[in-house]
Design a protein around this motif. Structure first.
Motif, short mmCIF file in Angstrom:
data_model
loop_
_atom_site.label_atom_id
_atom_site.label_comp_id
_atom_site.label_asym_id
_atom_site.label_seq_id
_atom_site.Cartn_x
_atom_site.Cartn_y
_atom_site.Cartn_z
N THR A 65 0.67 -1.10 0.01
CA THR A 65 -0.03 -0.07 0.07
C THR A 65 0.63 1.27 0.04
O THR A 65 0.54 2.37 -0.27
CB THR A 65 -1.04 -0.08 1.20
OG1 THR A 65 -0.28 -0.10 2.28
CG2 THR A 65 -1.95 -1.22 1.16
N TYR A 106 3.59 1.78 -1.72
CA TYR A 106 4.06 1.72 -3.07
C TYR A 106 2.77 2.47 -3.90
O TYR A 106 3.13 3.45 -4.74
CB TYR A 106 4.58 0.55 -3.62
CG TYR A 106 5.64 -0.05 -3.00
CD1 TYR A 106 7.03 0.49 -3.22
CD2 TYR A 106 5.77 -0.97 -2.05
CE1 TYR A 106 8.36 -0.05 -2.52
CE2 TYR A 106 6.80 -1.48 -1.33
CZ TYR A 106 8.05 -0.88 -1.51
OH TYR A 106 9.10 -1.48 -1.08
N THR A 107 1.76 1.82 -3.65
CA THR A 107 0.62 2.48 -4.31
C THR A 107 0.11 3.73 -4.10
O THR A 107 -0.18 4.58 -4.76
CB THR A 107 -0.77 1.37 -4.25
OG1 THR A 107 -1.03 1.53 -2.64
CG2 THR A 107 -0.52 -0.14 -4.76
N ASN A 108 0.43 4.09 -2.77
CA ASN A 108 -0.03 5.34 -2.41
C ASN A 108 1.10 6.58 -2.84
O ASN A 108 0.80 7.73 -3.22
CB ASN A 108 0.19 5.70 -0.75
CG ASN A 108 -1.09 5.00 -0.30
OD1 ASN A 108 -1.83 4.28 -0.97
ND2 ASN A 108 -1.23 5.12 1.23
N CYS A 130 5.51 7.10 -11.77
CA CYS A 130 4.05 6.29 -11.51
C CYS A 130 4.32 4.99 -11.77
O CYS A 130 3.93 4.04 -11.13
CB CYS A 130 2.97 7.17 -11.96
SG CYS A 130 1.35 6.47 -11.64
#
Length: 303
Positions: free
Chosen positions: A282, A284-286, A300
């Motif tokens: 999470t 990394y995704t944030n 991104c």
């Protein structure tokens, strides 16, 4: 032997009785008794005449005289039983009928009268058919109208001798449900709804208790599993959990700055979270979401 005058009075009394002129019958039978006081049938006829004009006390008195003149005549006890039943002296009436049947066991009229009396006595013991219940029904405007309806009255009278039918009729005829409510003061529909609500609450409470037991069992098993781990491994896990907790704090700070559009601050805290606990995706995704907002699509994609 009966005199001609006594026989004439008796005949006139019988004719008047057949014509339902009971007052005249009383006069004629009384005349015949004065002329021939030893004829038990005259007292029986006089009792029947008094009965038909609702003079029940006099009917009982005449029946008693009939019995005293001829104790072996079953019809005298029948007359007495009828008059006593009309006065609601049910036990005494029953004794009179039973005595009559002792003298004449095959007398169908006495058997029928006794059966009707026993049904009446049974109904008077039943709280749905006693005098108090009937008073309540007549005092209530709606149920009073029901009692004036021949169809309902017939069913209600049938229930007196077959009380079990009352509950069955409640299932198919709403009028009997309303009669039940007036007599007992209980609203079965409200009671049923309340029972259903109580059942639902009990089911919910049962689910909560089962969920509580499940969680307690999970915690117990987790504790046993934790205690089964060697000390050095346990320490390692505790340290890992502590790092993860700190990393989550950094993630929360990153989220805070992200919402404020402070993307540099957000990246800084997401990086710290990743440094503390790099296996939580999470973070990394944030961080990728921040680069997306910054339109830095290459970074991104890297994330």
């Amino acid at each position: 032997k009966m005199s001609d005058d006594a026989a004439s009075a008796k005949a006139k009394g019988v004719d008047a009785f057949k014509a339902k002129d009971f007052e005249t019958a009383i006069v004629e039978f009384s005349k015949a008794i004065e002329l021939n006081p030893t004829d038990h049938t005259l007292y029986g006829n006089l009792s029947a005449s008094y009965f038909n004009v609702n003079k029940f006390e006099e009917a009982v008195e005449s029946a008693n005289k009939c019995i005293s003149v001829n104790p072996s005549w079953s019809k005298g006890y029948q007359r007495k039983g009828m008059a006593l039943a009309a006065l609601d002296k049910n036990e005494e009436a029953k004794e009179a009928y039973e005595k009559g049947l002792e003298l004449e066991p095959t007398n169908a009229q006495i058997k029928e009268s006794l059966s009707a009396l026993e049904s009446k006595m049974s109904a008077s013991d039943n709280p749905f058919f006693n005098a108090e219940a009937l008073t309540k029904l007549m005092m209530n405007e709606k149920t009073r109208r029901y009692m004036d309806d021949p169809d309902f009255k017939m069913k209600f009278e049938f229930c007196k001798s077959n009380p079990q039918m009352f509950m069955q009729l409640m299932q198919v005829d709403k009028r009997f449900m309303e009669v039940f409510q007036v007599i007992t003061g209980l609203d079965l529909e409200v009671m049923q709804k309340s029972q259903e609500e109580n059942h639902a609450r009990m089911e919910e409470l049962k689910k909560q208790q089962e969920e509580k037991k499940r969680k307690e069992e999970e915690e117990r098993l987790a504790k046993e599993a934790e205690e089964a781990v060697p000390d050095d491994e346990r320490v390692k896990r505790q340290e890992e959990q502590a790092r993860h907790k700190e990393a989550d704090k950094e993630k929360d700070l990153g989220n805070y700055f992200y919402k404020k559009k402070d993307f540099d601050g957000a990246i800084q805290h997401y990086d710290k979270a990743i440094e503390l606990f790099p296996s939580d995706l999470t973070y990394y995704t944030n961080k990728a979401a921040v680069y997306f907002e910054m339109k830095d699509y290459e970074k991104c994609i890297e994330m």
